[in-house]
Design an enzyme around this catalytic site. Structure first.
Site, short mmCIF file in Angstrom:
data_model
loop_
_atom_site.label_atom_id
_atom_site.label_comp_id
_atom_site.label_asym_id
_atom_site.label_seq_id
_atom_site.Cartn_x
_atom_site.Cartn_y
_atom_site.Cartn_z
N GLN A 128 0.84 -1.21 0.00
CA GLN A 128 0.00 0.00 0.00
C GLN A 128 0.87 1.26 0.00
O GLN A 128 0.54 2.24 -0.68
CB GLN A 128 -0.89 0.02 1.25
CG GLN A 128 -2.10 -0.89 1.15
CD GLN A 128 -3.08 -0.67 2.29
OE1 GLN A 128 -2.69 -0.36 3.41
NE2 GLN A 128 -4.36 -0.85 2.01
N ASP A 148 3.86 0.30 12.24
CA ASP A 148 2.81 -0.38 12.99
C ASP A 148 2.10 0.62 13.89
O ASP A 148 2.74 1.29 14.71
CB ASP A 148 3.45 -1.51 13.82
CG ASP A 148 2.40 -2.36 14.54
OD1 ASP A 148 1.20 -2.00 14.52
OD2 ASP A 148 2.80 -3.39 15.11
N ALA A 149 0.79 0.69 13.74
CA ALA A 149 0.00 1.64 14.55
C ALA A 149 0.15 1.37 16.05
O ALA A 149 -0.05 2.28 16.86
CB ALA A 149 -1.48 1.50 14.17
N GLU A 166 -11.28 3.29 9.68
CA GLU A 166 -11.52 1.87 9.42
C GLU A 166 -10.27 1.00 9.57
O GLU A 166 -10.12 0.00 8.87
CB GLU A 166 -12.19 1.68 8.05
CG GLU A 166 -13.56 2.35 7.98
CD GLU A 166 -14.27 2.20 6.65
OE1 GLU A 166 -13.90 1.33 5.85
OE2 GLU A 166 -15.21 2.98 6.39
N HIS A 170 -8.59 -4.10 12.72
CA HIS A 170 -7.39 -4.93 12.55
C HIS A 170 -6.49 -4.91 13.79
O HIS A 170 -5.47 -5.59 13.80
CB HIS A 170 -6.56 -4.43 11.36
CG HIS A 170 -7.27 -4.52 10.06
ND1 HIS A 170 -7.64 -5.72 9.49
CD2 HIS A 170 -7.70 -3.56 9.20
CE1 HIS A 170 -8.25 -5.49 8.34
NE2 HIS A 170 -8.30 -4.20 8.14
#
Ligand code: SAH
Length: 312
Positions: A128, A148-149, A166, A170
């Site tokens: 992405q 990584d969030a 959204e 996850h």
């Protein structure tokens, strides 16, 4: 003529069966953030999603009925609605904004182009991020990075605004996700989050049919769990002194699920042009899209939006 019709019917039935067979596999169930990255890399690299739905991997916003709005326009409208609702339009041009779980950058580019924000978009999927960079014109204040969030490699208080659409379903650890969003927001900065949520179990637990549907919604698209709206509000309000407003935009976003399927019918060339495998992949997503529609239409799922201003 009859022969042609029979062959077409048979071909369709074979494709449909193969699509259902693929759907019944569980190879996109959440295992770790690596499995999420892998699923999005595949969804990006085969280009099917982008050809059908454009640059935005999120739902559209539809106003009052008759709701005649093109799906792609509805997705752009969603970004502007969330900007307005969360008060991000109160921030001056040049403000820094972090987009957590940025997809291929559709929202990030609108936020940079139309509101003048200096945007950093992050995603766990290298595919992405590569695509987001390709799609972003030079000169737009919009950068992208793989990150990584749940472990943002960014300094505390380094953004005027944090945006996340959204991505929450996850996240295996919702509290850590909420904490990281707020850690990198500066005091006085604004937060805007949109999430697919499940009905609060305290209001009404799932019945047997709902439990089966919920299971499908989790295992099909690499979701470890959905938060409830009050549950994620509590996760955010864990941050000292923070008050979070929420709303439920299920009604305004509901047409998106069926529109997602209709896009394939309206633009058959987009799918067929990618070959028979893409047709199969498209068919594979259809049962999940229908179950999502059912979940949001019946109230088992809710489209939660969250806004807050960090005390400063
Ligand atoms: N917000 C985007 C994409 C939504 S799809 C849009 O509106 O178009 C969900 C996004 O969350 C994907 O980009 C996916 O890679 C990202 N994501 C999921 N888990 C993540 C994690 N742990 N860290 C960073 N990004 C994550």
């Amino acid at each position: 003529m009859l022969h042609a019709l029979i062959s077409l019917g048979l071909g369709g039935a074979v494709l449909l069966s193969l699509g259902l067979l693929l759907w019944s596999r569980r190879d996109r169930a959440f295992e770790s953030t690596a499995s999420v990255a892998d699923a999005y890399d595949r969804w990006t690299d085969d280009r099917l999603l982008e050809r059908l739905w454009g640059e935005h991997v999120h739902l559209g916003f539809y106003g009052q009925p008759p709701r005649r709005r093109d799906f792609r326009h509805a997705k752009e409208a969603f970004v502007h609605e969330l900007v307005r609702w969360s008060g991000l339009d109160q921030l001056p041009r040049g403000s820094t904004l972090l987009d957590v779980g940025c997809g291929i950058g559709g929202s990030a580019r609108i936020l940079a182009r139309d509101y003048g924000f200096d945007v950093l978009g992050i995603s766990i999927s290298p595919g992405q991020i590569r695509r987001a960079q390709e799609l972003t014109p030079a000169g737009l204040s919009c950068r992208f990075a793989v990150m990584d969030a749940l472990n943002l490699e960014l300094a505390d208080g380094s953004f005027d605004a944090v945006w996340s659409v959204e991505a929450g379903p996850h996240m295996p650890d919702k509290q850590r996700y909420a904490d990281e969003l707020l850690r990198v927001l500066r005091p006085g900065g604004r937060l805007a989050v949109a999430d697919w949520n499940r009905r609060d179990a305290a209001v009404k637990p799932l019945n047997r049919l709902e439990r089966w549907v919920m299971h499908q919604l989790l295992v099909q698209w690499a979701h470890p769990e959905f938060a409830s709206i009050p549950g994620f509000q509590r996760n955010l309000e864990h941050s000292p002194g923070l008050t979070v407003d929420t709303d439920d935009w299920s009604r305004q976003t509901l047409p998106s699920w069926i529109e997602s399927i209709l896009e394939g019918v309206r633009r058959p060339g987009a799918v067929l042009g990618l070959g028979p495998r893409a047709v199969l992949m498209g068919l594979r997503e259809t049962p999940t899209l229908l179950l999502m529609h059912w979940g949001f239409a019946t109230g088992m799922m809710q489209f939660g939006v969250f806004r807050a201003r960090k005390p400063g």
